[in-house]
Design a protein around this motif. Structure first.
Motif, PDB file in Angstrom:
ATOM      1  N   LYS A   1       0.769  -1.238  -0.028  1.00 39.77           N
ATOM      2  CA  LYS A   1      -0.152   0.069   0.122  1.00 39.77           C
ATOM      3  C   LYS A   1       1.026   1.463  -0.015  1.00 39.77           C
ATOM      4  CE  LYS A   1      -3.723   2.236   2.602  1.00 39.77           C
ATOM      5  NZ  LYS A   1      -4.609   2.151   3.787  1.00 39.77           N
ATOM      6  N   GLU A   2       1.788   1.215   0.859  1.00 36.53           N
ATOM      7  CA  GLU A   2       2.699   2.391   0.881  1.00 36.53           C
ATOM      8  C   GLU A   2       3.460   2.683  -0.337  1.00 36.53           C
ATOM      9  OE1 GLU A   2       5.415   5.202   3.576  1.00 36.53           O
ATOM     10  OE2 GLU A   2       3.353   3.953   3.873  1.00 36.53           O
ATOM     11  N   LYS A   3       3.840   1.552  -1.084  1.00 37.18           N
ATOM     12  CA  LYS A   3       4.748   1.792  -2.344  1.00 37.18           C
ATOM     13  C   LYS A   3       3.878   1.835  -3.586  1.00 37.18           C
ATOM     14  CE  LYS A   3       8.381   2.171  -1.907  1.00 37.18           C
ATOM     15  NZ  LYS A   3       9.231   3.568  -1.710  1.00 37.18           N
ATOM     16  N   LYS A   4       2.549   1.667  -3.275  1.00 44.78           N
ATOM     17  CA  LYS A   4       1.529   1.686  -4.453  1.00 44.78           C
ATOM     18  C   LYS A   4       1.785   0.540  -5.468  1.00 44.78           C
ATOM     19  CE  LYS A   4       0.553   6.737  -4.172  1.00 44.78           C
ATOM     20  NZ  LYS A   4       1.136   6.900  -2.729  1.00 44.78           N
ATOM     21  N   ILE A   5       1.951  -0.418  -5.020  1.00 45.90           N
ATOM     22  CA  ILE A   5       2.293  -1.657  -5.971  1.00 45.90           C
ATOM     23  C   ILE A   5       0.969  -2.608  -6.087  1.00 45.90           C
ATOM     24  CG2 ILE A   5       3.526  -3.943  -5.881  1.00 45.90           C
ATOM     25  CD1 ILE A   5       5.449  -3.002  -3.960  1.00 45.90           C
ATOM     26  N   ASN A   6       0.874  -2.649  -7.460  1.00 42.62           N
ATOM     27  CA  ASN A   6      -0.324  -3.523  -8.016  1.00 42.62           C
ATOM     28  C   ASN A   6      -0.330  -4.715  -7.951  1.00 42.62           C
ATOM     29  OD1 ASN A   6      -2.258  -4.207  -9.782  1.00 42.62           O
ATOM     30  ND2 ASN A   6      -2.774  -2.504 -10.659  1.00 42.62           N
ATOM     31  N   ILE A   7      -1.013  -5.621  -7.018  1.00 41.34           N
ATOM     32  CA  ILE A   7      -0.666  -7.026  -6.993  1.00 41.34           C
ATOM     33  C   ILE A   7      -1.049  -7.793  -8.249  1.00 41.34           C
ATOM     34  CG2 ILE A   7      -2.990  -7.333  -6.325  1.00 41.34           C
ATOM     35  CD1 ILE A   7      -1.607  -9.550  -4.020  1.00 41.34           C
ATOM     36  N   GLN A   8      -2.040  -7.192  -9.369  1.00 44.15           N
ATOM     37  CA  GLN A   8      -2.341  -7.818 -10.344  1.00 44.15           C
ATOM     38  C   GLN A   8      -1.159  -7.639 -11.552  1.00 44.15           C
ATOM     39  OE1 GLN A   8      -5.026  -6.100  -8.727  1.00 44.15           O
ATOM     40  NE2 GLN A   8      -5.754  -8.201  -8.256  1.00 44.15           N
ATOM     41  N   LYS A   9      -0.387  -6.753 -11.365  1.00 48.59           N
ATOM     42  CA  LYS A   9       0.836  -6.363 -12.446  1.00 48.59           C
ATOM     43  C   LYS A   9       1.894  -7.165 -12.054  1.00 48.59           C
ATOM     44  CE  LYS A   9      -0.897  -1.772 -14.239  1.00 48.59           C
ATOM     45  NZ  LYS A   9      -0.341  -0.389 -14.442  1.00 48.59           N
ATOM     46  N   ASP A  10       2.044  -7.328 -10.747  1.00 46.86           N
ATOM     47  CA  ASP A  10       3.355  -8.011 -10.166  1.00 46.86           C
ATOM     48  C   ASP A  10       2.716  -9.067  -9.257  1.00 46.86           C
ATOM     49  OD1 ASP A  10       5.925  -8.715  -9.457  1.00 46.86           O
ATOM     50  OD2 ASP A  10       6.576  -6.731  -9.030  1.00 46.86           O
ATOM     51  N   THR A  11       2.353 -10.203  -9.737  1.00 47.48           N
ATOM     52  CA  THR A  11       1.759 -11.272  -8.973  1.00 47.48           C
ATOM     53  C   THR A  11       2.628 -12.007  -8.127  1.00 47.48           C
ATOM     54  OG1 THR A  11       2.048 -12.965 -10.782  1.00 47.48           O
ATOM     55  CG2 THR A  11      -0.101 -11.636 -10.894  1.00 47.48           C
ATOM     56  N   GLY A  12       3.915 -12.140  -8.252  1.00 47.75           N
ATOM     57  CA  GLY A  12       4.853 -12.893  -7.541  1.00 47.75           C
ATOM     58  C   GLY A  12       5.470 -12.121  -6.527  1.00 47.75           C
ATOM     59  N   PHE A  13       5.499 -10.692  -6.236  1.00 47.56           N
ATOM     60  CA  PHE A  13       6.112  -9.788  -5.370  1.00 47.56           C
ATOM     61  C   PHE A  13       5.660 -10.301  -4.024  1.00 47.56           C
ATOM     62  CE2 PHE A  13       6.303  -5.864  -2.864  1.00 47.56           C
ATOM     63  CZ  PHE A  13       7.692  -5.926  -2.869  1.00 47.56           C
ATOM     64  N   ALA A  14       4.419 -10.236  -3.638  1.00 46.57           N
ATOM     65  CA  ALA A  14       3.989 -10.320  -2.213  1.00 46.57           C
ATOM     66  C   ALA A  14       4.628 -11.619  -1.616  1.00 46.57           C
ATOM     67  CB  ALA A  14       2.529 -10.375  -2.264  1.00 46.57           C
ATOM     68  N   LEU A  15       4.729 -12.767  -2.380  1.00 46.72           N
ATOM     69  CA  LEU A  15       5.011 -14.039  -1.724  1.00 46.72           C
ATOM     70  C   LEU A  15       6.523 -14.019  -1.661  1.00 46.72           C
ATOM     71  CD1 LEU A  15       4.601 -16.850  -0.818  1.00 46.72           C
ATOM     72  CD2 LEU A  15       4.910 -17.759  -3.258  1.00 46.72           C
ATOM     73  N   LYS A  16       7.243 -13.411  -2.613  1.00 49.48           N
ATOM     74  CA  LYS A  16       8.654 -13.234  -2.310  1.00 49.48           C
ATOM     75  C   LYS A  16       8.964 -12.311  -1.318  1.00 49.48           C
ATOM     76  CE  LYS A  16       9.677 -13.565  -7.583  1.00 49.48           C
ATOM     77  NZ  LYS A  16      10.218 -12.952  -8.849  1.00 49.48           N
ATOM     78  N   LEU A  17       8.638 -10.943  -1.230  1.00 49.75           N
ATOM     79  CA  LEU A  17       8.542 -10.089  -0.018  1.00 49.75           C
ATOM     80  C   LEU A  17       8.439 -10.851   1.429  1.00 49.75           C
ATOM     81  CD1 LEU A  17       9.540  -7.431   1.053  1.00 49.75           C
ATOM     82  CD2 LEU A  17       7.144  -6.849   0.775  1.00 49.75           C
ATOM     83  N   GLN A  18       7.497 -11.590   1.300  1.00 44.83           N
ATOM     84  CA  GLN A  18       6.973 -12.572   2.600  1.00 44.83           C
ATOM     85  C   GLN A  18       8.008 -13.539   3.046  1.00 44.83           C
ATOM     86  OE1 GLN A  18       2.953 -14.137   2.565  1.00 44.83           O
ATOM     87  NE2 GLN A  18       3.698 -15.921   3.853  1.00 44.83           N
TER      88      GLN A  18
END
Length: 293
Positions: A81-98
């Motif tokens: 939310k802070e970095k305004k990351i669109n989860i639909q455009k970058d689908t793998g980011f959340a899991l990698k960061l987690q």
């Protein structure tokens, strides 16, 4: 030295900010996304993510490295939310960061657990402490019965006097638990190294050196030198067993190192210990390192 500190300050607070801004305009991705895209799944990625979060001016990102394991998912959402990351455009980011955050917070939790054990003094009135000490003897000396709780026999496995509790003062129960873990999980190697430690000219005090290596493992964990090892070895949260396994590596490698070096006397122990310490620290500097038996 002043010039170096000044450059580091300028880089982190001025140059780095504008570099990140320019790259975001070019790529359309924030620094965290670029790290996840450009670094393979290893210590390299997690260390870069950790540095990025710690260096951020955002309180949310700074706080993420201090989150508990249960808070990791919440912080992933807050960061996106802070970095305004669109989860639909970058689908793998959340899991990698987690996964990176789990490794980062897991390392911090492991250090606290190890520190708690180190701060716990050996208590001869504690039945569990005494049980573990006797178990250590039985594992190392299966064919020789301990004649008494306080006896010169303890010197046979490398303690300094007739009551081992005095040797645990520096590292507390961590020293005993490490010695016991190695003897339990690698009984053949432990007894073999004990036998080698009684060499007539190259011998050393097995238990005392073992406790000394506990201090080495603890200091490497405390100063962050073990991050590369654990971030490569453990895909999420490091556990106490992983620390004990690293200790086992040190015991095995130090014994090999000692006999290869052939010191003139045990009186030179500190000198050779420091040399071994430097070798281990150098090995830990590579991004791909895993130090295990």
């Amino acid at each position: 030295m002043i010039i170096i500190h000044l450059w580091n300050y300028i880089y982190r607070h001025v140059f780095r900010f504008w570099l990140k801004w320019i790259l975001r305009q070019i790529t359309g991705k924030c620094e965290l996304q670029r790290i996840c895209d450009g670094s393979k799944k290893s210590a390299e990625r997690t260390l870069k993510i950790e540095y990025s979060l710690e260096s951020s001016k955002s309180k949310v990102l700074q706080s993420a490295v201090h989150a508990s394991e249960d808070e990791v998912k919440k912080y992933v959402a807050l960061i996106m939310k802070e970095k305004k990351i669109n989860i639909q455009k970058d689908t793998g980011f959340a899991l990698k960061l987690q996964m990176c955050l789990l490794q980062i917070t897991g390392y911090k939790k492991l250090y606290l657990d190890v520190e708690d054990l180190r701060k716990c003094p050996y208590n001869s009135n504690n039945k569990e402490h005494e049980k573990q000490l006797i178990e250590l003897w039985n594992l190392l000396m299966p064919h020789e019965k301990l004649k008494a709780r306080i006896t010169k026999q303890w010197c046979d496995i490398g303690f300094q006097g007739d009551d081992p509790k005095t040797d645990f003062r520096g590292m507390g129960m961590l020293g005993l638990v490490n010695l016991l873990y190695f003897s339990k999980h690698y009984p053949h190697e432990a007894r073999q190294i004990l036998t080698r430690s009684n060499h007539p000219t190259l011998g050393y005090s097995y238990a005392i050196v073992g406790i000394n290596l506990t201090e080495m493992a603890y200091s490497l964990l405390k100063n962050g030198a073990l991050k590369t090892h654990f971030y490569n070895l453990v895909p999420c949260v490091a556990q106490m067993d992983h620390f004990h396994q690293f200790y086992c590596y040190l015991v095995y490698e130090f014994d090999k190192f000692w006999f290869e070096e052939e010191p003139e006397s045990i009186m030179y122990f500190n000198q050779y210990r420091e040399k071994f310490h430097e070798i281990v620290k150098r090995r830990l500097q590579g991004y791909d390192v895993v130090l295990a038996l």
